[in-house]
Design a protein around this motif. Structure first.
Motif, mmCIF file in Angstrom:
data_model
loop_
_atom_site.group_PDB
_atom_site.id
_atom_site.type_symbol
_atom_site.label_atom_id
_atom_site.label_comp_id
_atom_site.label_asym_id
_atom_site.label_seq_id
_atom_site.Cartn_x
_atom_site.Cartn_y
_atom_site.Cartn_z
ATOM 1 N N ASP A 458 0.875 -1.114 -0.038
ATOM 2 C CA ASP A 458 -0.305 0.015 0.007
ATOM 3 C C ASP A 458 0.887 1.263 0.157
ATOM 4 O OD1 ASP A 458 -2.411 -1.085 -0.168
ATOM 5 O OD2 ASP A 458 -2.664 -1.512 1.890
ATOM 6 N N ARG A 459 2.004 1.413 0.758
ATOM 7 C CA ARG A 459 2.638 2.364 0.787
ATOM 8 C C ARG A 459 3.402 2.928 -0.335
ATOM 9 N NH1 ARG A 459 7.746 0.511 1.905
ATOM 10 N NH2 ARG A 459 7.735 -1.621 2.665
ATOM 11 N N MET A 460 3.581 1.894 -1.378
ATOM 12 C CA MET A 460 4.212 2.043 -2.503
ATOM 13 C C MET A 460 3.498 2.414 -3.704
ATOM 14 S SD MET A 460 7.342 1.379 -1.999
ATOM 15 C CE MET A 460 8.372 1.039 -3.439
ATOM 16 N N ILE A 461 2.193 2.610 -3.244
ATOM 17 C CA ILE A 461 1.216 2.994 -4.153
ATOM 18 C C ILE A 461 1.521 4.636 -4.472
ATOM 19 C CG2 ILE A 461 -1.221 3.213 -5.261
ATOM 20 C CD1 ILE A 461 -1.688 0.897 -3.688
ATOM 21 N N PRO A 462 1.722 4.834 -5.849
ATOM 22 C CA PRO A 462 2.030 6.423 -5.936
ATOM 23 C C PRO A 462 0.710 7.061 -6.062
ATOM 24 C CG PRO A 462 2.554 5.556 -7.918
ATOM 25 C CD PRO A 462 2.103 4.079 -6.898
ATOM 26 N N SER A 463 0.617 8.555 -5.548
ATOM 27 C CA SER A 463 -0.544 8.988 -5.638
ATOM 28 C C SER A 463 -1.094 9.401 -6.940
ATOM 29 C CB SER A 463 -0.384 10.347 -4.633
ATOM 30 O OG SER A 463 0.414 10.918 -5.241
ATOM 31 N N ILE A 464 -0.404 8.999 -7.970
ATOM 32 C CA ILE A 464 -0.943 9.399 -9.380
ATOM 33 C C ILE A 464 -2.071 8.497 -9.644
ATOM 34 C CG2 ILE A 464 0.817 10.854 -10.225
ATOM 35 C CD1 ILE A 464 1.919 8.257 -11.340
ATOM 36 N N ILE A 465 -1.939 7.270 -8.671
ATOM 37 C CA ILE A 465 -2.819 6.230 -9.023
ATOM 38 C C ILE A 465 -3.867 5.762 -7.776
ATOM 39 C CG2 ILE A 465 -2.916 3.626 -8.974
ATOM 40 C CD1 ILE A 465 -0.695 3.699 -11.111
ATOM 41 N N THR A 466 -5.070 5.725 -8.126
ATOM 42 C CA THR A 466 -5.942 5.429 -6.933
ATOM 43 C C THR A 466 -6.036 4.171 -6.541
ATOM 44 O OG1 THR A 466 -7.869 5.156 -8.754
ATOM 45 C CG2 THR A 466 -7.464 7.381 -8.051
ATOM 46 N N GLU A 467 -6.655 4.064 -5.433
ATOM 47 C CA GLU A 467 -6.569 2.726 -4.698
ATOM 48 C C GLU A 467 -7.209 1.590 -5.654
ATOM 49 O OE1 GLU A 467 -5.861 0.333 -1.743
ATOM 50 O OE2 GLU A 467 -5.336 2.242 -1.623
ATOM 51 N N ASN A 468 -8.382 2.129 -6.275
ATOM 52 C CA ASN A 468 -9.460 1.194 -6.834
ATOM 53 C C ASN A 468 -8.587 0.744 -8.001
ATOM 54 O OD1 ASN A 468 -11.490 -0.263 -8.071
ATOM 55 N ND2 ASN A 468 -12.409 1.865 -8.471
ATOM 56 N N PHE A 469 -7.925 1.828 -8.692
ATOM 57 C CA PHE A 469 -6.935 1.528 -9.924
ATOM 58 C C PHE A 469 -6.036 0.742 -9.421
ATOM 59 C CE2 PHE A 469 -4.458 3.772 -13.401
ATOM 60 C CZ PHE A 469 -5.265 3.496 -14.010
ATOM 61 N N SER A 470 -5.140 0.728 -8.641
ATOM 62 C CA SER A 470 -4.021 -0.058 -8.215
ATOM 63 C C SER A 470 -4.759 -1.769 -8.167
ATOM 64 C CB SER A 470 -3.404 0.425 -7.116
ATOM 65 O OG SER A 470 -4.294 0.426 -5.978
ATOM 66 N N GLN A 471 -5.823 -1.777 -7.480
ATOM 67 C CA GLN A 471 -6.148 -2.959 -7.319
ATOM 68 C C GLN A 471 -6.557 -3.598 -8.477
ATOM 69 O OE1 GLN A 471 -6.528 -5.051 -4.861
ATOM 70 N NE2 GLN A 471 -6.253 -3.595 -3.202
ATOM 71 N N LYS A 472 -6.825 -2.866 -9.675
ATOM 72 C CA LYS A 472 -7.222 -3.385 -10.893
ATOM 73 C C LYS A 472 -6.035 -3.713 -11.529
ATOM 74 C CE LYS A 472 -11.423 -1.659 -12.569
ATOM 75 N NZ LYS A 472 -12.203 -0.531 -13.190
ATOM 76 N N VAL A 473 -4.927 -3.008 -11.429
ATOM 77 C CA VAL A 473 -3.657 -3.031 -12.248
ATOM 78 C C VAL A 473 -3.299 -4.552 -11.391
ATOM 79 C CG1 VAL A 473 -1.512 -2.453 -12.147
ATOM 80 C CG2 VAL A 473 -3.172 -0.775 -12.674
ATOM 81 N N PHE A 474 -3.087 -4.628 -10.095
ATOM 82 C CA PHE A 474 -2.545 -5.769 -9.519
ATOM 83 C C PHE A 474 -3.411 -7.062 -10.027
ATOM 84 C CE2 PHE A 474 -3.101 -8.427 -5.532
ATOM 85 C CZ PHE A 474 -1.783 -8.783 -5.639
ATOM 86 N N LEU A 475 -4.492 -7.011 -10.141
ATOM 87 C CA LEU A 475 -5.305 -7.907 -10.641
ATOM 88 C C LEU A 475 -5.091 -8.654 -11.934
ATOM 89 C CD1 LEU A 475 -7.663 -9.483 -9.219
ATOM 90 C CD2 LEU A 475 -9.191 -8.595 -10.272
ATOM 91 N N ILE A 476 -4.880 -7.441 -13.069
ATOM 92 C CA ILE A 476 -4.541 -7.616 -14.401
ATOM 93 C C ILE A 476 -3.382 -8.543 -14.363
ATOM 94 C CG2 ILE A 476 -3.837 -6.723 -16.510
ATOM 95 C CD1 ILE A 476 -5.594 -4.339 -15.856
#
Lengths: 947, 80
Positions: A458-476
């Motif tokens: 979580d702490r590495m998610i840059p603020s240019i990417i939203t939480e929801n978005f990062s989950q999606k990216v992760f899932l892909i």
């Protein structure tokens, strides 16, 4: 000829002069013709004198580049006008008519920026002060000539009138008048900047007069050491972070200013020292090794910005050089004020660059202990939340360069499913299997390739990417990786990455999100397609429900029937081949034979490893084997849950089966061997049948509840969840876990807080008090089931006794008729019959009459003990059931409450309410019951062992 | 024929120069400009001519001011 032409020319000129005068000088209605004529002549002669003057040397050098002068002047004022002028100039050159083009242009240039002639003459005190010194001598004459009111205006008027009479003097003055004009105008008509600029470059003669009001004060300034030109000369070096003679750097963070300078200059130099020192620091920073790709790109971005800063310094240097070369040594303060380049000006020019440098050094400083995504967050926070638009824009620009490696990683991740992140900068990371938390999860069997290969930080998610978005990216990425490595579908992933791969860049977030959404959709649908069609997840789930959760009734009944005699034996006597043979038989004999062999082949019957002394029933288990990609859905944990439910159901089934067979025996026996005239025995049989019926009802309700209320409804829920539109693998896993949890929870397995290490640790070992609290239903149910089995054993005993009693009575009858010795044979027959009757049941109860037969007293003595035991067990069953019902009645879950209601639909039982968990009475009751049955159980086991 | 052509060219030249003079804020009207052009064409030094124009302008302005002053004063009529 020549002279005539000259005459002609002179004539032309004089006529032109005349017309000029008449055109420019308005007619005075108050003057008579004579005065007007006189005046006209005056002017004409004055003009002629002026025109006949020898040309001053000043313009000779410039005549040929009059257009250049104009152009330069216009460029300073307005570049578009300069462009227009060049057009006009070329057009003019192409015209054949004029011979003296340069002269005309020069003339226009001289006249440029004239005041509007229609404007009234400003009553300038300066103008009056300026001229008296040469007016005075002519004053009387002028007074005579001009009307009295004009006295007010005398100075100017007479100056003009006087000129023709003193040509030598006038030449000098003239210059002054002319040159002064702009400066005066400047203070009135035009902004002071313009005339100064206009003259600076072109006309060296005028410089001293055009410095403007500000530079007049310069004369008063003390010349300091080192002088401003010297400082300016060294300034470019200082700005580049290099030491110079006047401004040496003492170390990386100190610039030494000469102590001799006055305070204003020092403060200017202080301001200029800031970018210099920042530049030095940043230059050092860019040379330090970076810990990661983002760090490198940050350094690259900073050095790019530094390069543009150096370009600025270079421009500045050019300006300074030019200004210094044009410097007029004789002017006050070295004439620095007029060159357009001063220290102050340098401060202004470098101001914006200083802002940038300041921001960068802030970022550089803070980036030292930031890593990967945090770095982006840091810079992004400047661009998104800083109030100063300049800073925000700068950070935005920096961000484009800095985020490049991040987007590279992202691209690899969402299009190839590969994590290419050597420096751990991405917010997705491979899990460390040695982590403590991991070990915990692993122990619980909740690990699978799907959810334990990568993790999101979580702490590495840059603020240019939203939480929801990062989950999606992760899932892909995870899905792609999974498809490639676990489902073995390389080809699709490669095709996909070739087809969909795009260059990702910082900037347009909306497009990026659209792309990611698209990738998400495609990947997910393919993954679900793979799981569904190729790996048949849904079929497996259904098979699990049918076989492990006893959904397929005929199969289970057949299996139980064929296995029953086998399982009555001790666990040590179970052989795998017999079990599998019986399983095969059950499959063949039931509707399971029509199932896909792919599925039936996965079924396996085996024995659990159990402690010594167990019988086959306790350790038999059916297994459904799950292999590679599907095991992300049906995890090890899930398998265990299935196993647990199976064992529980299997035990209920077994009790049901045993009760049913005993019931059958009783019913058939009632018509034959059980007939007796002994009222006491009949009564016992009656109550026994009553209790047996209660038990059958109980088991029936329990089974109905679990199979229909629990499993079927959870299954419907699961089906609904997994057949939803755009269901992802994560959804599937969650739905399945929920399904299992709800089954184990509602199925009275009490898996609410704690999981059993093994579901079969039930019967043989007496439950500890803590377990009693936590899994009360589980314990209660197993106690109930055990009581029922014990009861059935007793009923079998009673049956045997009845049979032997019957035989004895028959024998007695016979012996009274015949001889006594036959009784032994009869008894042996009857024993054989009883054995035959109870052939698929627990050990026959003949152990009780191990005493040599024939003695009626010996046989008779069995009956009270059996009666007593049956009564005790029946009461025990009832007590336990009432406690269970009491617990169920206060359950939050509606379904479980309903189970209680359906078991006690006619209020036969009085549910006992337990007061709280650790209530003493309940504990006593439970423990008393437990100890009682424990004893019984041991007795039963003892019997089993004897058999 | 040739003459009219020449005139047209001259006209064009004056146009261009007038435009330049507007660019440069010379405050010259077309008539003054054409007089000046013809003078320069006839060998008058541009520098001197510029000076002359400025002087004349100044003079004109002074005169105008005087005239206005006179017109404003009632005793001006008495002198006449």
């Amino acid at each position: 000829m020549a002279s005539r032409q000259q005459d002609h020319r002179a004539q032309k000129i004089s006529s032109a002069i005349d017309s000029l005068i008449t055109h420019l000088i308005p007619e005075n209605p108050y003057e008579d013709d004579h005065t007007a004529e006189l005046r006209h002549d005056d002017y004409a002669s004055a003009i002629k004198a002026l025109l006949d003057q020898p040309s001053s040397s000043s313009y000779d050098a410039d005549v040929n580049n009059a257009s250049d002068l104009i152009k330069r002047k216009l460029i300073q004022g307005n570049p578009t006008q300069a462009l227009r002028f060049s057009h006009l100039y070329t057009r003019l050159l192409s015209l054949p008519v004029l011979n003296q083009k340069w002269a005309i242009l020069y003339f226009l240039y001289q006249l440029s920026d004239s005041p509007d002639p229609n404007e009234p003459l400003p009553l300038s005190p300066l103008a009056q002060q300026q001229q008296p010194h040469f007016d005075q001598q002519f004053q009387p004459q002028i007074q005579a000539q001009t009307p009295p009111p004009q006295l007010l205006r005398q100075p100017q008027q007479s100056a003009w009138a006087a000129e023709p009479r003193s040509p030598a003097y006038e030449e000098v003055q003239n210059e002054e008048v002319m040159e002064d004009a702009p400066s005066l105008e400047g203070s009135h008509n035009v902004p002071p900047e313009r005339p100064r600029h206009g003259r600076d470059r072109g006309h060296t003669l005028t410089q001293s007069h055009q410095a403007g009001p500000a530079s007049r004060d310069d004369n008063r300034e003390v010349v300091h050491d080192p002088s401003e030109p010297a400082l300016l000369r060294d300034l470019p070096f200082t700005l580049q972070g290099l030491s110079s003679a006047t401004l040496p750097f003492l170390n990386d963070t100190t610039l030494k200013l000469p102590p001799t300078l006055p305070i204003p200059i020092i403060s200017l130099l202080n301001t200029l020292a800031e970018p210099s020192l920042l530049y030095r620091g940043l230059n050092e920073f860019t040379k330090t090794p970076a810990n990661g790709l983002l760090g490198q790109s940050l350094r690259a971005a900073i050095s790019k910005e530094l390069r543009s800063y150096l370009t600025l310094v270079a421009t500045l240097e050019t300006q300074i050089r030019r200004a210094l070369s044009e410097l007029d040594e004789s002017a006050p303060r070295g004439g620095i004020g007029k060159t357009g380049v001063t220290l102050k000006r340098c401060v202004v020019w470098t101001r914006e660059a200083t802002m940038g440098l300041r921001l960068m050094s802030l970022i550089a400083e803070e980036s030292k202990n930031k890593h990967g995504g945090q770095l982006i967050t840091l810079i992004h926070s400047f661009s998104s939340s800083h109030g100063d638009p300049v800073v925000a824009a700068f950070a935005e620009r920096l961000l484009v360069d800095v985020t490049r490696p991040f987007y590279d990683i992202l691209r690899r991740w969402i299009y190839d499913g590969e994590l290419l992140d050597p420096h751990m900068e991405f917010f997705v990371r491979e899990q460390n299997p040695h982590d403590e938390e991991r070990k915990d999860a692993k122990a619980k069997g909740q690990m699978s390739v799907w959810n334990s290969k990568y993790e999101i930080i979580d702490r590495m998610i840059p603020s240019i990417i939203t939480e929801n978005f990062s989950q999606k990216v992760f899932l892909i990425g995870k899905s792609l990786n999974f498809i490639r490595h676990n489902c073995g579908d390389h080809r699709w992933v490669e095709d996909y990455s070739k087809k969909a791969s795009r260059e990702l860049k910082y900037g347009d977030t909306a497009t990026l999100e659209a792309w990611i959404d698209e990738a998400h959709k495609e990947t997910m649908s393919h993954l679900m397609h793979l799981l569904n069609d190729q790996f048949r997840v849904f079929d497996h789930l259904e098979a699990l429900k049918r076989y492990i959760l006893l959904g397929q009734g005929d199969f289970i009944a057949l299996l139980m029937e064929s296995l029953a005699p086998n399982l009555d034996r001790p666990a040590g006597a179970q052989y795998r081949h017999t079990l599998t043979a019986q399983l095969e038989h059950a499959i063949r004999g039931s509707n399971a034979q029509y199932d896909d062999p792919e599925i039936t082949n996965r079924l396996d019957a085996r024995m659990l490893q159990l402690s010594h002394g167990d019988i086959g029933w306790d350790c038999f288990t059916l297994e459904y084997k799950i292999d590679a990609p599907v095991d992300v859905v049906v995890t090890e944990w899930g398998n265990r849950q299935y196993l647990k439910v199976f064992n529980f159901l299997w035990r209920i089934k077994r009790v049901e089966f045993a009760l049913a067979s005993t019931w059958r025996k009783c019913m058939t026996g009632a018509r034959g061997v059980l007939q007796t005239s002994d009222g006491k025995v009949l009564q016992t049989w009656k109550s026994t049948r009553g209790v047996l019926a209660e038990m059958v009802h109980f088991v029936g309700q329990l089974q109905y509840y679990i199979l229909f209320e629990v499993i079927e409804s959870s299954w419907t829920e699961l089906q609904k969840n997994i057949h939803k539109e755009n269901c992802t693998l994560d959804d599937l896993i969650t739905a399945h876990t929920k399904y299992l949890t709800s089954i184990t929870h509602k199925g009275l397995l009490g898996a609410k807080r704690r999981q059993f290490p093994s579901s079969t640790a039930d019967g043989s070992t007496a439950p500890s008090s803590t377990d009693d609290d936590r899994n009360s239903y589980m314990v209660q149910l197993s106690e109930l089931l055990r009581t029922m089995l014990a009861y059935r054993d007793s009923v079998d005993g009673l049956y045997s006794w009845s049979v032997s009693d019957f035989t004895r009575r028959q024998g007695g009858l016979i012996s009274s008729h015949h001889t006594r010795p036959t009784s032994t044979r009869d008894r042996a027959d009857s024993q054989a019959a009883s054995l035959a009757d109870s052939m698929d049941l627990d050990p026959p109860y003949d152990s009780f009459d191990s005493t040599p037969g024939g003695e009626a007293g010996g046989v008779k003595s069995e009956f009270p003990a059996l009666q007593d035991r049956l009564r005790q067990l029946g009461a025990n069953f009832k007590t336990r059931l009432q406690i269970l019902l009491g617990d169920l009645a206060y359950q939050p879950d509606v379904d479980m409450r309903f189970l209680g209601v359906s078991m006690n639909f006619n209020d036969v039982y009085q549910p006992v309410r337990r007061k709280g968990k650790s209530s003493t009475t309940a504990g006593a009751a439970a423990s008393g019951g437990a100890s009682g049955t424990g004893g019984q159980g041991q007795a039963g086991q003892g019997q089993a062992a004897k058999a | 024929m040739e003459k009219s052509e020449k005139q047209a060219a001259a006209q064009q030249a004056v146009d261009i120069l007038h435009e330049i003079s507007t660019l440069l804020n010379c405050q010259l009207d077309r008539r003054t400009l054409s007089i000046c052009i013809s003078m320069i064409e006839n060998g008058v030094k541009p520098e001197a001519l510029a000076e002359v124009v400025q002087k004349l302008r100044e003079e004109g302005r002074v005169l105008m001011a005087d005239i206005e002053a006179l017109a404003a004063k009632p005793n001006a009529a008495r002198r006449k």
